[in-house]
Design an enzyme around this catalytic site. Structure first.
Site, PDB file in Angstrom:
ATOM      1  N   GLY A  83      93.296  60.306  21.986  1.00 13.05           N
ATOM      2  CA  GLY A  83      92.385  60.733  21.295  1.00 13.05           C
ATOM      3  C   GLY A  83      92.052  61.503  21.430  1.00 13.05           C
ATOM      4  CG  LEU A 135     112.597  64.807  24.275  1.00 13.06           C
ATOM      5  CD1 LEU A 135     112.090  65.532  25.396  1.00 13.06           C
ATOM      6  CD2 LEU A 135     114.501  64.791  24.228  1.00 13.06           C
ATOM      7  CG  HIS A 163     102.640  66.427  32.864  1.00  5.53           C
ATOM      8  ND1 HIS A 163     102.933  65.468  31.857  1.00  5.53           N
ATOM      9  CD2 HIS A 163     102.612  66.127  33.822  1.00  5.53           C
ATOM     10  CE1 HIS A 163     103.394  64.700  33.052  1.00  5.53           C
ATOM     11  NE2 HIS A 163     103.360  64.637  34.324  1.00  5.53           N
TER      12      HIS A 163
HETATM   13  C1  GAR Z   1      96.112  63.161  28.569  1.00  2.00           C
HETATM   14  O1  GAR Z   1      96.058  62.488  29.614  1.00  2.00           O
HETATM   15  C2  GAR Z   1      97.590  63.859  28.412  1.00  2.00           C
HETATM   16  O2  GAR Z   1      98.077  64.910  29.790  1.00  2.00           O
HETATM   17  C3  GAR Z   1      98.878  63.006  28.460  1.00  2.00           C
HETATM   18  O3  GAR Z   1      98.143  61.984  27.976  1.00  2.00           O
HETATM   19  C4  GAR Z   1      97.113  61.368  27.865  1.00  2.00           C
HETATM   20  C5  GAR Z   1      96.181  61.773  26.645  1.00  2.00           C
HETATM   21  O4  GAR Z   1      94.563  61.257  26.582  1.00  2.00           O
HETATM   22  N1  GAR Z   1     100.145  62.952  27.795  1.00  2.00           N
HETATM   23  C6  GAR Z   1     100.940  63.212  28.702  1.00  2.00           C
HETATM   24  O5  GAR Z   1     100.901  62.102  29.366  1.00  2.00           O
HETATM   25  C7  GAR Z   1     102.331  63.622  28.171  1.00  2.00           C
HETATM   26  N2  GAR Z   1     102.896  63.034  29.429  1.00  2.00           N
HETATM   27  P1  GAR Z   1      94.236  61.502  25.130  1.00  2.00           P
HETATM   28  O6  GAR Z   1      94.628  60.492  24.123  1.00  2.00           O
HETATM   29  O7  GAR Z   1      92.962  60.398  25.552  1.00  2.00           O
HETATM   30  O8  GAR Z   1      93.678  62.603  24.385  1.00  2.00           O
END
Ligand code: GAR
Length: 196
Positions: A12, A87, A104
């Site tokens: 998060g 999804l 992404h």
């Molecule tokens: C982020 O890097 C986001 O781009 C990725 O998950 C991470 C969450 O990080 N999302 C994906 O890969 C979606 N396909 P966080 O929990 O530190 O915000």
């Protein structure tokens, strides 16, 4: 005032940035944090900021309308996927058409699709030899990572960069751009209210 919900499965850090960004905002309010994992650290962040939270299990998420009812009860106008890995089901896409965005950690359409998240993406970029990576913010449709792109930003990838280095550069871009882009999209929506 537009209420937004953040959906997140993981640590998060993006959710925190978005919450901080809108904390004092008169027009946009983070009103709900949703996770598919009861142990996700993002739920602690919701507690820290006293934002209502909800955990949606697979059955509830895909086979019931409980989540949609909760979103309506909280008058959620916009949904932000910040590291949410499931999804999005048709009923939600239809209810929130052009009102759900995802971030992404690569330059779509490259390195997207099922299973392409987190370090999997950065390893694929490293293996490809690409000299650029970056972020993509896009609307969400019924397929992984295929909705219309609304924003991209890139960073250089050098031969010496390991996947963890690429991840760091990409995360910096995410933290800098995601909340302002969400703000811009919501303000544009408010200017041209839905014809529905
Ligand atoms: C982020 O890097 C986001 O781009 C990725 O998950 C991470 C969450 O990080 N999302 C994906 O890969 C979606 N396909 P966080 O929990 O530190 O915000």
């Amino acid at each position: 005032m537009a209420n937004i919900a953040i959906f997140a499965s993981g640590t998060g850090t993006n959710a925190r940035k978005i919450i901080e960004y809108f904390k004092e905002n008169a027009n946009i309010h983070v009103a709900l944090v949703v996770s598919n994992k009861a142990t996700a650290a993002v739920l602690d962040i919701a507690d820290e900021y006293q934002i209502p939270k909800m955990v949606a299990g697979r059955y509830s998420f895909y086979e019931t309308k409980e989540l949609l009812e909760a979103l309506r009860e909280k008058e959620i106008a916009f949904i932000v996927l910040a590291g949410f890995l499931w999804l999005i089901p048709d009923y939600l896409v239809q209810a929130y058409e052009k009102r759900i965005v995802n971030i992404h950690p690569a330059l779509l359409p490259k390195y997207g699709g099922k299973g392409m998240y987190g370090m999997n993406v950065h390893r694929a970029v490293k293996d490809s030899g690409d000299e650029l990576s970056g972020i993509t913010i896009h609307y969400v449709n019924e397929r992984y990572d295929e909705g219309d792109i609304v924003f991209q930003a890139s960073c250089p990838v050098g031969p010496e960069d390991e996947p963890a280095d690429i991840a760091r550069k990409v995360q910096q871009l995410e933290h800098r751009h995601f909340a302002p882009v969400v703000e811009k999209l919501i303000l544009e929506l408010e200017e041209k209210p839905s014809s529905k």
